[in-house]
Write a protein that holds these residues in place. Structure first.
Motif, PDB file in Angstrom:
ATOM      1  N   THR A 263      29.152  35.390  38.998  1.00  0.00           N
ATOM      2  CA  THR A 263      28.640  35.246  37.585  1.00  0.00           C
ATOM      3  C   THR A 263      27.369  36.431  37.608  1.00  0.00           C
ATOM      4  O   THR A 263      26.891  36.340  38.531  1.00  0.00           O
ATOM      5  CB  THR A 263      28.300  34.160  36.736  1.00  0.00           C
ATOM      6  OG1 THR A 263      27.463  33.256  37.753  1.00  0.00           O
ATOM      7  CG2 THR A 263      29.576  33.169  36.852  1.00  0.00           C
TER       8      THR A 263
ATOM      9  N   ARG B 266      28.602  36.167  32.094  1.00  0.00           N
ATOM     10  CA  ARG B 266      29.836  36.609  32.285  1.00  0.00           C
ATOM     11  C   ARG B 266      30.373  36.605  33.810  1.00  0.00           C
ATOM     12  O   ARG B 266      29.658  36.613  34.707  1.00  0.00           O
ATOM     13  CB  ARG B 266      30.078  38.080  31.717  1.00  0.00           C
ATOM     14  CG  ARG B 266      29.446  39.080  32.683  1.00  0.00           C
ATOM     15  CD  ARG B 266      29.671  40.538  31.969  1.00  0.00           C
ATOM     16  NE  ARG B 266      28.974  41.449  32.826  1.00  0.00           N
ATOM     17  CZ  ARG B 266      29.040  43.037  32.440  1.00  0.00           C
ATOM     18  NH1 ARG B 266      29.415  43.574  31.120  1.00  0.00           N
ATOM     19  NH2 ARG B 266      28.533  43.893  33.111  1.00  0.00           N
ATOM     20  N   ALA B 267      31.790  36.343  33.921  1.00  0.00           N
ATOM     21  CA  ALA B 267      32.260  36.654  35.289  1.00  0.00           C
ATOM     22  C   ALA B 267      32.144  38.174  35.736  1.00  0.00           C
ATOM     23  O   ALA B 267      32.210  39.158  35.195  1.00  0.00           O
ATOM     24  CB  ALA B 267      33.491  35.945  35.485  1.00  0.00           C
TER      25      ALA B 267
ATOM     26  N   CYS C 142      31.066  33.451  29.630  1.00  0.00           N
ATOM     27  CA  CYS C 142      30.957  32.281  30.088  1.00  0.00           C
ATOM     28  C   CYS C 142      30.153  31.265  29.159  1.00  0.00           C
ATOM     29  O   CYS C 142      29.012  31.848  28.877  1.00  0.00           O
ATOM     30  CB  CYS C 142      30.533  32.245  31.561  1.00  0.00           C
ATOM     31  SG  CYS C 142      31.431  33.113  32.821  1.00  0.00           S
TER      32      CYS C 142
ATOM     33  N   CYS D 204      33.970  29.320  35.075  1.00  0.00           N
ATOM     34  CA  CYS D 204      33.359  30.611  35.895  1.00  0.00           C
ATOM     35  C   CYS D 204      32.635  30.002  37.022  1.00  0.00           C
ATOM     36  O   CYS D 204      32.245  28.965  37.446  1.00  0.00           O
ATOM     37  CB  CYS D 204      32.202  30.871  34.965  1.00  0.00           C
ATOM     38  SG  CYS D 204      32.809  31.470  33.448  1.00  0.00           S
TER      39      CYS D 204
ATOM     40  N   VAL E  68      28.160  30.166  39.735  1.00  0.00           N
ATOM     41  CA  VAL E  68      27.295  30.283  38.633  1.00  0.00           C
ATOM     42  C   VAL E  68      25.929  30.575  38.630  1.00  0.00           C
ATOM     43  O   VAL E  68      25.519  29.789  39.722  1.00  0.00           O
ATOM     44  CB  VAL E  68      27.200  29.192  37.454  1.00  0.00           C
ATOM     45  CG1 VAL E  68      26.623  29.367  36.463  1.00  0.00           C
ATOM     46  CG2 VAL E  68      28.977  29.086  37.020  1.00  0.00           C
TER      47      VAL E  68
END
Length: 462
Positions: free
Chosen positions: A97, A118-119, A382, A446, A449
């Motif tokens: 992430t 976001r991934a 995410c 996700c 993280v």
């Protein structure tokens, strides 16, 4: 330090400055904010020296930074600043992430930061391979006298993947690697000359280099280094005699201040004419213009267009609504000029559009239409960006197939075609997909993280 223009009168501050001691905070003030794909940035620095935050934000269209290389903030009260850049991925290979943040202009609230998560995907992780066990010895190569026998093994326990080599020394059946001596790679191109002309003193020269990487010496066991020099220097060939360089003349008088409210700038100019460059000489170093602060001249009025309201229903008078038919109707929407005062500056018009906007339309509100399933949307952000177990989603939707009504029409007495748009929310009909008629949703967690920012990073601007 104010620059040209003096201190200016003592003026009351805008209402949003009263929440704390940030008014006197020294900031670097910018007259323009820019948005781009990688994030946002402040542009057109007013002064190389910091100014009080209250003075900079007399103009709500300005932006500021708390340090020269820091985050860009907007002066507009309660508005979000531009997004900062995304952090690096939380992994070096596989799925992880990354996060980015933005700041809200001072409002008195404690939490003035927003975050997005976001991934991210990087190439697969290299996995080293390992040797299998030795096979039995084969037959002797001769039936009498001295011969040889062979046995073999394969790098398949496991096989290397994603560019991985052999497992580290000490793995089952892995023999020690031999020492590898270094060899020079090819010479690189010649670099720039240290001078542009021949004159008194040391003659200008140029150099080139090469690297001991064809192959590099092994580290374990240590290999022999390359012999000889890694750089080579020679006098620059074909340089002309040194010409005469130019020099700057005196600065001109300052131009008028660029603004009548808030902080602005004045400019001074000079020419490279004392003397000008001759015989191919270099021009004057530095800038031909110089900027200095002027003002402040008091708060700037905040005059801007508010958001457009909703479109009125698509109707055709005197018949009223004409849903689901190829009949052209009319609709309108309005907006307000926020902050306009009598005698003050009006809101600027955009392509001749003021407070009212009209358009031609077909009314398809609540009409039953055939539909088709869309492709999967891109994976969303995410959520939550700073919380436990964030997830991301993607969707497919049943989208209507619009009627084949004409998209342009001409009115009586005018040859100019008029664009017609569809208005309303139709009711599409699609075949069942995963037991759903209108929307299918897919969700996944996700991975890897990033940790949430520290409390002080969330509460104060960067």
């Amino acid at each position: 330090k104010r620059g040209v223009g003096g201190e200016g009168p003592s003026l009351p501050l805008p209402p949003w400055h009263v929440w704390g001691c940030w008014c006197a905070t020294p900031v670097w003030c910018f007259s323009r904010l820019e948005e781009h794909a990688g994030g946002g940035a402040c542009a057109e620095l007013l002064s190389e020296e910091p100014v009080p935050l209250a003075d900079c934000c007399l103009n709500p269209a300005y932006g500021y930074k708390l340090r020269p290389q820091g985050h860009c903030h907007t002066c507009r009260s309660g508005a979000w600043g531009p997004w900062g850049p995304w952090t690096g991925c939380s992994v070096t290979c596989g799925e992880g992430t990354q996060r980015r943040g933005r700041s809200r202009s001072p409002t008195g609230d404690e939490d003035r930061r927003g975050w997005e998560l976001r991934a991210c995907h990087l190439p697969c992780c290299p996995e080293p391979g390992g040797w299998t066990s030795w096979s039995p010895w084969g037959s002797c190569s001769v039936t009498c006298g001295a011969g040889t026998q062979r046995r073999g093994r394969a790098c398949a326990d496991p096989a290397p993947s994603c560019g991985g080599g052999l497992r580290p020394r000490g793995a089952r059946g892995n023999p020690p690697a031999p020492a590898v001596g270094g060899s020079w790679g090819p010479w690189g191109p010649w670099g720039s000359c240290s001078g542009s002309c021949r004159g008194s003193g040391q003659s200008p020269s140029r150099s080139r280099s090469r690297r001991c990487d064809s192959p590099p010496p092994s580290l374990e066991p240590p290999g022999a280094a390359c012999t000889g020099a890694g750089t080579e220097t020679e006098p620059c060939p074909g340089l002309p005699p040194c010409p005469e360089d130019g020099a700057w003349g005196a600065w001109s008088e300052a131009t008028p201040c660029s603004v009548t409210c808030g902080l602005g700038v004045v400019r001074l100019r000079r020419a490279c004419d004392a003397p000008p460059p001759r015989h191919g000489g270099r021009g004057c170093p530095g800038n031909s213009t110089q900027r200095a602060l002027c003002g402040p001249h008091g708060p700037c009025p905040v005059v801007h267009w508010g958001p457009w309201g909703s479109w009125t229903p698509c109707e055709q008078r005197p018949w009223g609504a004409m849903s689901c038919q190829a009949m052209v109707g009319r609709q309108r929407r309005t907006r307000q000029c926020v902050g306009h005062r009598a005698g003050g500056p009006p809101c600027p018009t955009e392509d001749g559009i003021g407070t009212i906007q009209l358009r031609a339309c077909y009314n398809i509100h609540h009409c039953l239409l055939p539909g088709n399933w869309s492709d999967w949307s891109p994976w969303g952000l995410c959520t939550p960006p700073c919380g436990a177990s964030p997830t991301r989603k993607r969707i497919r939707e049943c989208r209507p197939t619009y009627p084949a009504f004409p998209l342009t029409v001409t009115s009586v007495g005018s040859p100019t075609p008029i664009n017609v748009t569809f208005w309303g929310s139709p009711r599409p009909r699609c075949p069942l997909l995963d037991g759903q008629h209108l929307r299918v949703e897919e969700e996944r967690p996700c991975l890897h993280v990033l940790p949430c920012p520290a409390p002080h990073e969330r509460l104060l601007p960067l």
